[in-house]
Design an enzyme around this catalytic site. Structure first.
Site, PDB file in Angstrom:
ATOM      1  N   TYR A  89      -9.610  15.559  -6.197  1.00  0.00           N
ATOM      2  CA  TYR A  89      -8.801  14.655  -7.019  1.00  0.00           C
ATOM      3  C   TYR A  89      -7.907  15.461  -7.960  1.00  0.00           C
ATOM      4  CZ  TYR A  89      -7.686  11.465 -10.857  1.00  0.00           C
ATOM      5  OH  TYR A  89      -7.025  10.746 -11.830  1.00  0.00           O
ATOM      6  N   GLY A  90      -8.497  16.424  -8.664  1.00  0.00           N
ATOM      7  CA  GLY A  90      -7.722  17.251  -9.584  1.00  0.00           C
ATOM      8  C   GLY A  90      -6.658  18.062  -8.876  1.00  0.00           C
ATOM      9  N   ALA A  91      -6.988  18.561  -7.681  1.00  0.00           N
ATOM     10  CA  ALA A  91      -6.003  19.332  -6.916  1.00  0.00           C
ATOM     11  C   ALA A  91      -4.801  18.466  -6.551  1.00  0.00           C
ATOM     12  CB  ALA A  91      -6.654  19.906  -5.661  1.00  0.00           C
ATOM     13  N   ALA A  92      -5.060  17.207  -6.199  1.00  0.00           N
ATOM     14  CA  ALA A  92      -3.964  16.294  -5.875  1.00  0.00           C
ATOM     15  C   ALA A  92      -3.093  16.035  -7.108  1.00  0.00           C
ATOM     16  CB  ALA A  92      -4.513  14.980  -5.327  1.00  0.00           C
ATOM     17  N   LYS A  93      -3.727  15.899  -8.275  1.00  0.00           N
ATOM     18  CA  LYS A  93      -2.956  15.672  -9.491  1.00  0.00           C
ATOM     19  C   LYS A  93      -2.192  16.924  -9.911  1.00  0.00           C
ATOM     20  CE  LYS A  93      -4.004  11.353 -10.427  1.00  0.00           C
ATOM     21  NZ  LYS A  93      -2.967  10.282 -10.319  1.00  0.00           N
ATOM     22  N   ASP A 129       0.870  -1.170   0.000  1.00  0.00           N
ATOM     23  CA  ASP A 129       0.000   0.000   0.000  1.00  0.00           C
ATOM     24  C   ASP A 129       0.910   1.224   0.000  1.00  0.00           C
ATOM     25  OD1 ASP A 129      -1.642   2.143   0.552  1.00  0.00           O
ATOM     26  OD2 ASP A 129      -2.766   1.150   2.139  1.00  0.00           O
TER      27      ASP A 129
END
Length: 239
Positions: free
Chosen positions: A143-147, A55
């Site tokens: 999600y987009g912010a993490a990418k 993990d």
């Protein structure tokens, strides 16, 4: 090209699996990781690669993974995806915090932890590839912010590792059919809308991403680093 050692996190399904298959086809020594022993074992057997249960959000498991590897020529950070919903009994702000923390853990910190753990094992002239998303620039939420953070981190990583000849790039995918990213089959209307956004009027495939990864890890791409390479059929430029 001599045989290389390749590590693909999240290599048991979708894009990660396709990348592992592409390198294995060229007789690289490939290691794939995943969180579930059954899928790791099945993938290793089917592709003829090494499977390791790990993990990548867990520092202890990542350290154990690094300890069993020698020199690594290609590192592919493909672990990630959309986390499950927070428990319904949480207060709204607590649920929001949990969602953001889960997305950062799965889509940014998996790459940061794995790359940092393996940094001393990266061979001179090696390649680090991380799988990003068109969502980093287009209404991607947490999600987009993490990418997007993944791309920012990649640029600083490149500056650090480039003196050793190590390239660091992000492959930003658009809509890729045939993966479990959406948690199940996509509604026909949604599928058509996503395809319509592309210039070439087709969905992406896992092999589109795998071939891009293969090129970015090839001798012909040694002057390409700190980049986000968009592989989305032109959808990125439509909005």
């Amino acid at each position: 090209m001599t045989s290389r050692t390749v590590l693909v996190t999240g290599g048991t399904s979708g894009i990660g699996r396709a990348i592992a298959r592409r390198f294995a086809a060229e007789r690289a020594e490939v290691f794939v990781t995943g969180r579930h022993a059954d899928t790791v074992e099945a993938t290793a057997e089917e592709l003829g690669v090494h499977g390791v249960v790990c993990d990548a959000t867990d520092p202890g498991q990542v350290a154990s993974l690094a300890a069993r590897l020698g020199a690594v020529d290609v590192l592919v950070n493909a672990a990630g995806g959309l986390p499950g919903a927070a428990p319904a009994d949480r207060a709204p702000l607590e649920a929001l915090l949990a969602q953001w923390q889960a997305n950062l853990a799965q889509n940014l910190l998996t790459a940061v932890l794995t790359t940092t753990a393996l940094q001393d094992r990266l061979a001179d002239g090696s390649a680090v590839l991380s799988i990003g998303s068109i969502g980093a620039e287009r209404r991607g939420g947490s999600y987009g912010a993490a990418k997007a953070a993944l791309a920012a981190w990649n640029a600083s990583l490149s500056a650090e590792l480039a003196p050793r000849g190590v390239t660091c790039n992000v492959i930003s995918s658009g809509y890729v059919a045939g993966t479990n990213f959406f948690g199940g089959p996509l509604a026909d209307e949604r599928h058509r809308a996503l395809v319509e956004e592309t210039h070439n009027k087709r969905p992406g495939t896992v092999d589109d991403i795998a071939e891009t990864a293969w090129f970015l890890a090839s001798p012909g791409a040694r002057h390409i680093t700190a980049q986000t390479v968009h592989v989305n059929g032109g959808a990125f430029s439509t909005r």
